[in-house]
Motif scaffolding. Structure first.
Motif, PDB file in Angstrom:
ATOM      1  N   LYS A 129       0.809  -1.215   0.000  1.00  0.00           N
ATOM      2  CA  LYS A 129       0.000   0.000   0.000  1.00  0.00           C
ATOM      3  C   LYS A 129       0.849   1.274   0.000  1.00  0.00           C
ATOM      4  CE  LYS A 129      -2.450  -0.813   3.704  1.00  0.00           C
ATOM      5  NZ  LYS A 129      -2.049  -2.103   4.311  1.00  0.00           N
ATOM      6  N   GLY A 130       1.972   1.194   0.723  1.00  0.00           N
ATOM      7  CA  GLY A 130       2.782   2.402   0.816  1.00  0.00           C
ATOM      8  C   GLY A 130       2.047   3.510   1.560  1.00  0.00           C
ATOM      9  N   PRO A 131       2.393   4.782   1.307  1.00  0.00           N
ATOM     10  CA  PRO A 131       3.281   5.238   0.226  1.00  0.00           C
ATOM     11  C   PRO A 131       4.776   5.054   0.489  1.00  0.00           C
ATOM     12  CG  PRO A 131       2.446   7.100   1.459  1.00  0.00           C
ATOM     13  CD  PRO A 131       1.742   5.903   2.007  1.00  0.00           C
ATOM     14  N   ALA A 132       5.153   4.565   1.686  1.00  0.00           N
ATOM     15  CA  ALA A 132       6.576   4.339   1.976  1.00  0.00           C
ATOM     16  C   ALA A 132       6.738   2.952   2.591  1.00  0.00           C
ATOM     17  CB  ALA A 132       7.118   5.404   2.914  1.00  0.00           C
ATOM     18  N   VAL A 133       7.627   2.150   1.986  1.00  0.00           N
ATOM     19  CA  VAL A 133       7.826   0.764   2.409  1.00  0.00           C
ATOM     20  C   VAL A 133       9.311   0.526   2.676  1.00  0.00           C
ATOM     21  CG1 VAL A 133       7.575  -1.679   1.765  1.00  0.00           C
ATOM     22  CG2 VAL A 133       5.863   0.002   1.010  1.00  0.00           C
ATOM     23  N   LEU A 134       9.604  -0.116   3.797  1.00  0.00           N
ATOM     24  CA  LEU A 134      10.968  -0.490   4.155  1.00  0.00           C
ATOM     25  C   LEU A 134      11.143  -1.989   3.919  1.00  0.00           C
ATOM     26  CD1 LEU A 134      13.738   0.083   5.520  1.00  0.00           C
ATOM     27  CD2 LEU A 134      12.610  -0.329   7.730  1.00  0.00           C
ATOM     28  N   ASP A 135      12.158  -2.343   3.116  1.00  0.00           N
ATOM     29  CA  ASP A 135      12.473  -3.741   2.826  1.00  0.00           C
ATOM     30  C   ASP A 135      13.708  -4.114   3.640  1.00  0.00           C
ATOM     31  OD1 ASP A 135      12.994  -6.240   1.793  1.00  0.00           O
ATOM     32  OD2 ASP A 135      13.395  -5.562  -0.253  1.00  0.00           O
ATOM     33  N   VAL A 136      13.510  -4.942   4.665  1.00  0.00           N
ATOM     34  CA  VAL A 136      14.574  -5.288   5.608  1.00  0.00           C
ATOM     35  C   VAL A 136      15.284  -6.565   5.162  1.00  0.00           C
ATOM     36  CG1 VAL A 136      15.072  -5.951   7.987  1.00  0.00           C
ATOM     37  CG2 VAL A 136      13.380  -4.188   7.525  1.00  0.00           C
ATOM     38  N   GLY A 137      16.629  -6.532   5.181  1.00  0.00           N
ATOM     39  CA  GLY A 137      17.388  -7.709   4.755  1.00  0.00           C
ATOM     40  C   GLY A 137      17.140  -8.042   3.302  1.00  0.00           C
ATOM     41  N   THR A 138      17.142  -7.013   2.473  1.00  0.00           N
ATOM     42  CA  THR A 138      16.741  -7.144   1.069  1.00  0.00           C
ATOM     43  C   THR A 138      17.732  -7.928   0.217  1.00  0.00           C
ATOM     44  OG1 THR A 138      15.986  -5.870  -0.852  1.00  0.00           O
ATOM     45  CG2 THR A 138      17.797  -4.949   0.431  1.00  0.00           C
ATOM     46  N   GLY A 139      18.976  -8.102   0.703  1.00  0.00           N
ATOM     47  CA  GLY A 139      19.964  -8.856  -0.077  1.00  0.00           C
ATOM     48  C   GLY A 139      20.325  -8.117  -1.354  1.00  0.00           C
ATOM     49  N   ALA A 140      20.069  -8.765  -2.474  1.00  0.00           N
ATOM     50  CA  ALA A 140      20.355  -8.137  -3.769  1.00  0.00           C
ATOM     51  C   ALA A 140      19.180  -7.305  -4.281  1.00  0.00           C
ATOM     52  CB  ALA A 140      20.729  -9.205  -4.791  1.00  0.00           C
ATOM     53  N   GLY A 141      18.191  -7.068  -3.397  1.00  0.00           N
ATOM     54  CA  GLY A 141      17.088  -6.179  -3.768  1.00  0.00           C
ATOM     55  C   GLY A 141      15.747  -6.846  -3.914  1.00  0.00           C
ATOM     56  N   MET A 142      15.545  -7.944  -3.204  1.00  0.00           N
ATOM     57  CA  MET A 142      14.269  -8.639  -3.334  1.00  0.00           C
ATOM     58  C   MET A 142      13.592  -8.791  -1.975  1.00  0.00           C
ATOM     59  SD  MET A 142      15.592 -11.424  -6.095  1.00  0.00           S
ATOM     60  CE  MET A 142      17.297 -11.313  -5.555  1.00  0.00           C
ATOM     61  N   PRO A 143      12.320  -8.438  -1.931  1.00  0.00           N
ATOM     62  CA  PRO A 143      11.421  -8.145  -3.053  1.00  0.00           C
ATOM     63  C   PRO A 143      11.382  -6.680  -3.492  1.00  0.00           C
ATOM     64  CG  PRO A 143      10.134  -8.154  -1.040  1.00  0.00           C
ATOM     65  CD  PRO A 143      11.558  -8.489  -0.647  1.00  0.00           C
ATOM     66  N   GLY A 144      12.168  -5.818  -2.843  1.00  0.00           N
ATOM     67  CA  GLY A 144      12.008  -4.379  -3.030  1.00  0.00           C
ATOM     68  C   GLY A 144      12.124  -3.868  -4.446  1.00  0.00           C
ATOM     69  N   ILE A 145      13.176  -4.306  -5.184  1.00  0.00           N
ATOM     70  CA  ILE A 145      13.367  -3.761  -6.530  1.00  0.00           C
ATOM     71  C   ILE A 145      12.250  -4.188  -7.485  1.00  0.00           C
ATOM     72  CG2 ILE A 145      14.849  -3.847  -8.576  1.00  0.00           C
ATOM     73  CD1 ILE A 145      17.262  -3.630  -6.697  1.00  0.00           C
ATOM     74  N   PRO A 146      11.904  -5.470  -7.586  1.00  0.00           N
ATOM     75  CA  PRO A 146      10.780  -5.833  -8.462  1.00  0.00           C
ATOM     76  C   PRO A 146       9.480  -5.126  -8.078  1.00  0.00           C
ATOM     77  CG  PRO A 146      12.052  -7.783  -7.941  1.00  0.00           C
ATOM     78  CD  PRO A 146      12.578  -6.687  -7.064  1.00  0.00           C
ATOM     79  N   LEU A 147       9.219  -5.000  -6.780  1.00  0.00           N
ATOM     80  CA  LEU A 147       7.997  -4.313  -6.346  1.00  0.00           C
ATOM     81  C   LEU A 147       8.042  -2.831  -6.709  1.00  0.00           C
ATOM     82  CD1 LEU A 147       7.406  -5.942  -2.830  1.00  0.00           C
ATOM     83  CD2 LEU A 147       5.960  -6.199  -4.862  1.00  0.00           C
ATOM     84  N   ALA A 148       9.222  -2.219  -6.588  1.00  0.00           N
ATOM     85  CA  ALA A 148       9.353  -0.801  -6.927  1.00  0.00           C
ATOM     86  C   ALA A 148       9.110  -0.557  -8.410  1.00  0.00           C
ATOM     87  CB  ALA A 148      10.734  -0.286  -6.524  1.00  0.00           C
ATOM     88  N   VAL A 149       9.576  -1.477  -9.241  1.00  0.00           N
ATOM     89  CA  VAL A 149       9.380  -1.334 -10.686  1.00  0.00           C
ATOM     90  C   VAL A 149       7.891  -1.377 -11.027  1.00  0.00           C
ATOM     91  CG1 VAL A 149       9.774  -2.417 -12.934  1.00  0.00           C
ATOM     92  CG2 VAL A 149      11.650  -2.252 -11.282  1.00  0.00           C
ATOM     93  N   LEU A 150       7.142  -2.260 -10.370  1.00  0.00           N
ATOM     94  CA  LEU A 150       5.713  -2.396 -10.670  1.00  0.00           C
ATOM     95  C   LEU A 150       4.856  -1.370  -9.942  1.00  0.00           C
ATOM     96  CD1 LEU A 150       4.897  -6.215 -10.876  1.00  0.00           C
ATOM     97  CD2 LEU A 150       5.691  -4.645 -12.650  1.00  0.00           C
ATOM     98  N   ASN A 151       5.414  -0.720  -8.916  1.00  0.00           N
ATOM     99  CA  ASN A 151       4.652   0.264  -8.121  1.00  0.00           C
ATOM    100  C   ASN A 151       5.421   1.582  -8.067  1.00  0.00           C
ATOM    101  OD1 ASN A 151       2.361  -1.524  -6.710  1.00  0.00           O
ATOM    102  ND2 ASN A 151       4.266  -2.705  -6.626  1.00  0.00           N
ATOM    103  N   PRO A 152       5.498   2.302  -9.187  1.00  0.00           N
ATOM    104  CA  PRO A 152       6.342   3.498  -9.257  1.00  0.00           C
ATOM    105  C   PRO A 152       5.893   4.644  -8.359  1.00  0.00           C
ATOM    106  CG  PRO A 152       4.984   3.279 -11.242  1.00  0.00           C
ATOM    107  CD  PRO A 152       4.836   2.006 -10.476  1.00  0.00           C
TER     108      PRO A 152
END
Length: 218
Positions: free
Chosen positions: A75-98
């Protein structure tokens, strides 16, 4: 062995099919961005050891589709991705939810450098990369959700992000799990309430996936 040009073409086809199965809308440019992300992941992996999954099919299913399967609950509008590693799930989610801003937090310098390069090369403007331990991360920013993927026990997750919710008592925690962690859920008594348990169906993956939605008790 490196994936070939034809492999990446097939990866794009598989991604499109998977997004359709998830009923997720994604423009051609968004899909191309996701494929370029895993291409960068493959390239950097040789020196940085970012992931054990390197075949194109596994990267599409276990990195991209697994990550975006939770998109309906972001939902956002601000989401914290903890222990994201190489960017998952944050990067794919960011691409689909600009329209949603994601902060990607990890302690590993190689992984945060990789994500910083992804942000720059792919022009993903709605992400910020932070190298820090969650216990020592005290942002001025207000977060609406905190997400983690195969990160830790639910009890430890709640304990580590407790201070984040002090700014926002309505903070929602999203924990991506494989099998339903009944024992971990039982251990949350008095620490957090379970707001929902979602049974995720990741296309082309014959494994259990669950999303546990939590509210911290203060």
């Amino acid at each position: 062995m490196m994936n070939s040009g034809r492999d990446w073409f097939l990866a794009g086809e598989l991604l499109a099919s998977g997004l359709s199965a998830l009923s997720l809308a994604a423009s051609e440019s968004q899909q191309q961005c996701l494929i370029r992300y895993i291409q960068m992941l493959e390239k950097w992996n040789k020196a940085y050891n970012l992931t054990s999954i390197t075949d194109w099919r596994g990267m599409v299913v276990r990195h991209l589709l697994d990550s975006v399967s939770v998109s309906p609950w972001i939902k956002g509008p601000a989401v914290l991705d903890v222990g994201t590693g190489a960017g998952m799930p944050g990067i794919p989610l960011a691409v689909l939810n600009p329209d949603i801003h994601f902060v990607l937090l990890d302690t590993n310098g190689k992984k945060t450098r990789f994500m910083t390069q992804v942000k720059a090369e792919l022009g993903i403007g709605n992400i910020a990369v932070v190298k820090a331990r969650i216990e020592q991360y005290h942002p001025e920013q207000h977060f609406d959700q905190v997400i983690c993927r195969a990160y830790s026990s639910l009890e430890k997750f709640v304990q580590q992000v407790h201070h984040i919710g002090e700014q926002n008592p309505s903070l929602e925690l999203l924990a991506m799990k494989g099998q339903l962690p009944d024992t971990e859920i039982a251990a949350l008594t008095g620490k957090a309430t379970v707001a929902g348990i979602e049974n995720l169906q990741v296309p082309f993956l014959d494994e259990q996936r669950h999303l546990i939605r939590l509210q911290i008790l203060y």
